[in-house]
Design a protein around this motif. Structure first.
Motif, mmCIF file in Angstrom:
data_model
loop_
_atom_site.group_PDB
_atom_site.id
_atom_site.type_symbol
_atom_site.label_atom_id
_atom_site.label_comp_id
_atom_site.label_asym_id
_atom_site.label_seq_id
_atom_site.Cartn_x
_atom_site.Cartn_y
_atom_site.Cartn_z
ATOM 1 N N SER A 135 -11.392 21.551 -2.733
ATOM 2 C CA SER A 135 -10.242 22.449 -2.722
ATOM 3 C C SER A 135 -8.906 21.712 -2.764
ATOM 4 O O SER A 135 -7.861 22.344 -2.947
ATOM 5 N N ILE A 136 -8.914 20.380 -2.596
ATOM 6 C CA ILE A 136 -7.658 19.635 -2.626
ATOM 7 C C ILE A 136 -7.567 18.839 -3.922
ATOM 8 O O ILE A 136 -8.538 18.704 -4.669
ATOM 9 N N PHE A 137 -6.386 18.322 -4.199
ATOM 10 C CA PHE A 137 -6.172 17.538 -5.406
ATOM 11 C C PHE A 137 -7.099 16.315 -5.435
ATOM 12 O O PHE A 137 -7.390 15.727 -4.385
ATOM 13 N N PRO A 138 -7.551 15.884 -6.620
ATOM 14 C CA PRO A 138 -8.255 14.600 -6.724
ATOM 15 C C PRO A 138 -7.357 13.457 -6.250
ATOM 16 O O PRO A 138 -6.155 13.462 -6.521
ATOM 17 N N VAL A 139 -7.948 12.502 -5.540
ATOM 18 C CA VAL A 139 -7.186 11.384 -4.982
ATOM 19 C C VAL A 139 -7.760 10.064 -5.495
ATOM 20 O O VAL A 139 -8.763 9.567 -4.977
ATOM 21 N N GLN B 64 -9.870 0.859 -10.279
ATOM 22 C CA GLN B 64 -9.555 2.164 -9.715
ATOM 23 C C GLN B 64 -10.824 2.985 -9.532
ATOM 24 O O GLN B 64 -11.827 2.773 -10.217
ATOM 25 N N ARG B 65 -10.775 3.867 -8.573
ATOM 26 C CA ARG B 65 -11.870 4.808 -8.329
ATOM 27 C C ARG B 65 -11.298 6.053 -7.660
ATOM 28 O O ARG B 65 -10.166 6.051 -7.181
ATOM 29 N N ILE B 66 -12.092 7.107 -7.637
ATOM 30 C CA ILE B 66 -11.705 8.345 -6.975
ATOM 31 C C ILE B 66 -12.301 8.366 -5.569
ATOM 32 O O ILE B 66 -13.445 7.959 -5.361
ATOM 33 N N GLN B 67 -11.508 8.796 -4.597
ATOM 34 C CA GLN B 67 -12.049 9.067 -3.251
ATOM 35 C C GLN B 67 -13.038 10.218 -3.393
ATOM 36 O O GLN B 67 -12.668 11.335 -3.743
ATOM 37 N N GLU B 68 -14.306 9.945 -3.121
ATOM 38 C CA GLU B 68 -15.360 10.873 -3.541
ATOM 39 C C GLU B 68 -15.657 11.993 -2.563
ATOM 40 O O GLU B 68 -16.139 13.049 -2.966
ATOM 41 N N ILE C 51 -2.039 2.118 -5.008
ATOM 42 C CA ILE C 51 -1.529 3.492 -4.940
ATOM 43 C C ILE C 51 -2.703 4.426 -4.698
ATOM 44 O O ILE C 51 -3.692 4.411 -5.434
ATOM 45 N N LYS C 52 -2.599 5.217 -3.639
ATOM 46 C CA LYS C 52 -3.604 6.245 -3.340
ATOM 47 C C LYS C 52 -2.849 7.547 -3.134
ATOM 48 O O LYS C 52 -2.069 7.674 -2.189
ATOM 49 N N ASP C 53 -3.080 8.503 -4.018
ATOM 50 C CA ASP C 53 -2.252 9.705 -3.956
ATOM 51 C C ASP C 53 -2.942 10.872 -4.646
ATOM 52 O O ASP C 53 -3.880 10.690 -5.429
ATOM 53 N N ASN C 54 -2.430 12.060 -4.345
ATOM 54 C CA ASN C 54 -2.893 13.258 -5.039
ATOM 55 C C ASN C 54 -2.540 13.180 -6.519
ATOM 56 O O ASN C 54 -1.498 12.627 -6.893
ATOM 57 N N THR C 55 -3.387 13.760 -7.352
ATOM 58 C CA THR C 55 -3.094 13.878 -8.772
ATOM 59 C C THR C 55 -3.458 15.277 -9.251
ATOM 60 O O THR C 55 -4.347 15.924 -8.688
ATOM 61 N N CYS C 56 -2.766 15.729 -10.286
ATOM 62 C CA CYS C 56 -3.110 17.009 -10.914
ATOM 63 C C CYS C 56 -3.806 16.723 -12.241
ATOM 64 O O CYS C 56 -3.619 15.660 -12.832
ATOM 65 N N TRP D 71 0.838 -1.205 0.000
ATOM 66 C CA TRP D 71 0.000 0.000 0.000
ATOM 67 C C TRP D 71 0.876 1.260 0.000
ATOM 68 O O TRP D 71 1.669 1.474 0.907
ATOM 69 N N PHE D 72 0.704 2.071 -1.038
ATOM 70 C CA PHE D 72 1.359 3.374 -1.134
ATOM 71 C C PHE D 72 0.308 4.452 -0.917
ATOM 72 O O PHE D 72 -0.695 4.484 -1.646
ATOM 73 N N GLN D 73 0.527 5.346 0.021
ATOM 74 C CA GLN D 73 -0.406 6.466 0.157
ATOM 75 C C GLN D 73 0.340 7.755 0.457
ATOM 76 O O GLN D 73 1.070 7.861 1.441
ATOM 77 N N TRP D 74 0.117 8.746 -0.408
ATOM 78 C CA TRP D 74 0.740 10.065 -0.277
ATOM 79 C C TRP D 74 2.250 9.938 -0.072
ATOM 80 O O TRP D 74 2.830 10.595 0.786
ATOM 81 N N VAL D 75 2.875 9.114 -0.911
ATOM 82 C CA VAL D 75 4.332 8.912 -0.782
ATOM 83 C C VAL D 75 5.035 8.839 -2.129
ATOM 84 O O VAL D 75 6.216 9.171 -2.217
ATOM 85 N N ILE D 76 4.366 8.455 -3.217
ATOM 86 C CA ILE D 76 5.096 8.228 -4.473
ATOM 87 C C ILE D 76 5.721 9.515 -5.007
ATOM 88 O O ILE D 76 6.697 9.472 -5.754
ATOM 89 N N GLY D 77 5.183 10.663 -4.613
ATOM 90 C CA GLY D 77 5.733 11.933 -5.086
ATOM 91 C C GLY D 77 7.133 12.215 -4.586
ATOM 92 O O GLY D 77 7.815 13.101 -5.116
#
Length: 296
Positions: free
Chosen positions: A283-287, A274-278, A234-239, A202-208
């Motif tokens: 105001s924050i990046f899609p995750v 895959q899915r988006i955390q809804e 992988i669960k992380d912010n995306t632009c 599990w990767f979360q908010w770390v691959i960056g």
């Protein structure tokens, strides 16, 4: 492969699919923009398209890479930037932790029940063999305590480069869970999962915090480290409007979802679900949450 080889392959995958390859520094930094991933890597000194007749060029790139990791290490080791608490590791967003963990649990339960029944979460499902997960960039063990162990995973390995944070993990986990965990104080770029060790990585908010080539290399090692039926998540912010946004303060980059998937492809992984955390604030990046399996 060299850093520039990986960079060119990622950029080619994105270009062929019609996805963005441009990016920028975050608004909190210099406001620099880059027309491509290649330009970004060359600008920062992490890669070069110029041939060298000696090892000097590769040595300079390695020094830049090491400085990138040192900047990130120093940022997270500084208690004024990150207290050893949920609020600290989430950058002041502790209020999101409960809904984040609930969203992740729902994701894993749906993945197992509807898409990947061969995924083993409990010892009983695994014929009496203990199940194991790896929490990458674990911090104090928030995901192990709030998600992986409650799902029935027998043992979690916490991998975290900050000595200060991982030293705080046993107390945070408490007596119930701390004895079910092992602790590895190392960067992911240096971590070597044992073959066929994990049911979930599990990767979360770390691959960056990993460079592209190191992330590809580590994901390849994760392929080796997965058990049959296991997944990398992988669960992380995306632009969305750029391929990447660079934050020089903590030496990290936010990538687009196609960029992340291009890296996964080069590592020999494909998407299972895959899915988006809804229910995160707009105001924050899609995750997105992305479950991956080896291609072969």
């Amino acid at each position: 492969k060299s850093t520039m080889d990986i960079t060119n392959q990622i950029q080619d995958i994105l270009t062929r699919a019609g996805n963005h390859i441009h990016g920028c520094d975050s608004v909190d930094d210099t406001g620099i923009t880059y027309t491509s991933i290649v330009e970004w890597k060359e600008n920062t000194g992490m890669a070069s398209t110029q041939p060298t007749s000696s090892n000097k060029g590769s040595e300079q790139q390695n020094e830049t890479r090491q400085q990138w990791y040192k900047t990130g290490y120093d940022y997270w080791e500084d208690e004024s930037n990150c207290a050893a608490t949920v609020d600290g590791v989430l950058g002041g967003f502790a209020s999101l932790s409960k809904r984040d963990l609930e969203g992740s649990a729902d994701f894993v339960r749906y993945l197992k029940s509807s898409i990947r029944p061969e995924l083993k979460l409990t010892k009983e499902e695994n014929g009496g063999v203990p199940t194991r997960a790896c929490e990458c960039g674990a911090g104090i063990g928030r995901v192990s305590k709030g998600l992986l162990l409650p799902l029935g995973i027998t043992q979690c390995d916490l991998v975290e480069p900050s000595p200060r944070l991982i030293a705080s993990a046993p107390d945070y986990l408490g007596d119930e869970y701390s004895s079910k965990c092992r602790y590895f104080c190392t960067g992911l770029q240096d971590f070597e999962p044992k073959a066929q060790s994990y049911d979930i990585i599990w990767f979360q908010w770390v691959i960056g915090y990993l460079t592209d080539d190191d992330l590809v290399s580590f994901l390849k090692r994760c392929v080796v480290g997965l058990r049959e039926g296991g997944v990398v998540v992988i669960k992380d912010n995306t632009c969305e409007s750029e391929a990447f946004i660079v934050d020089r303060d903590d030496a990290s980059s936010t990538r687009s979802c196609p960029y992340i998937l291009a890296i996964a492809e080069l590592a020999g992984l494909r998407v299972v679900y895959q899915r988006i955390q809804e229910d995160f604030p707009q105001s924050i990046f899609p995750v997105p949450i992305i479950a991956l399996e080896p291609k072969v």
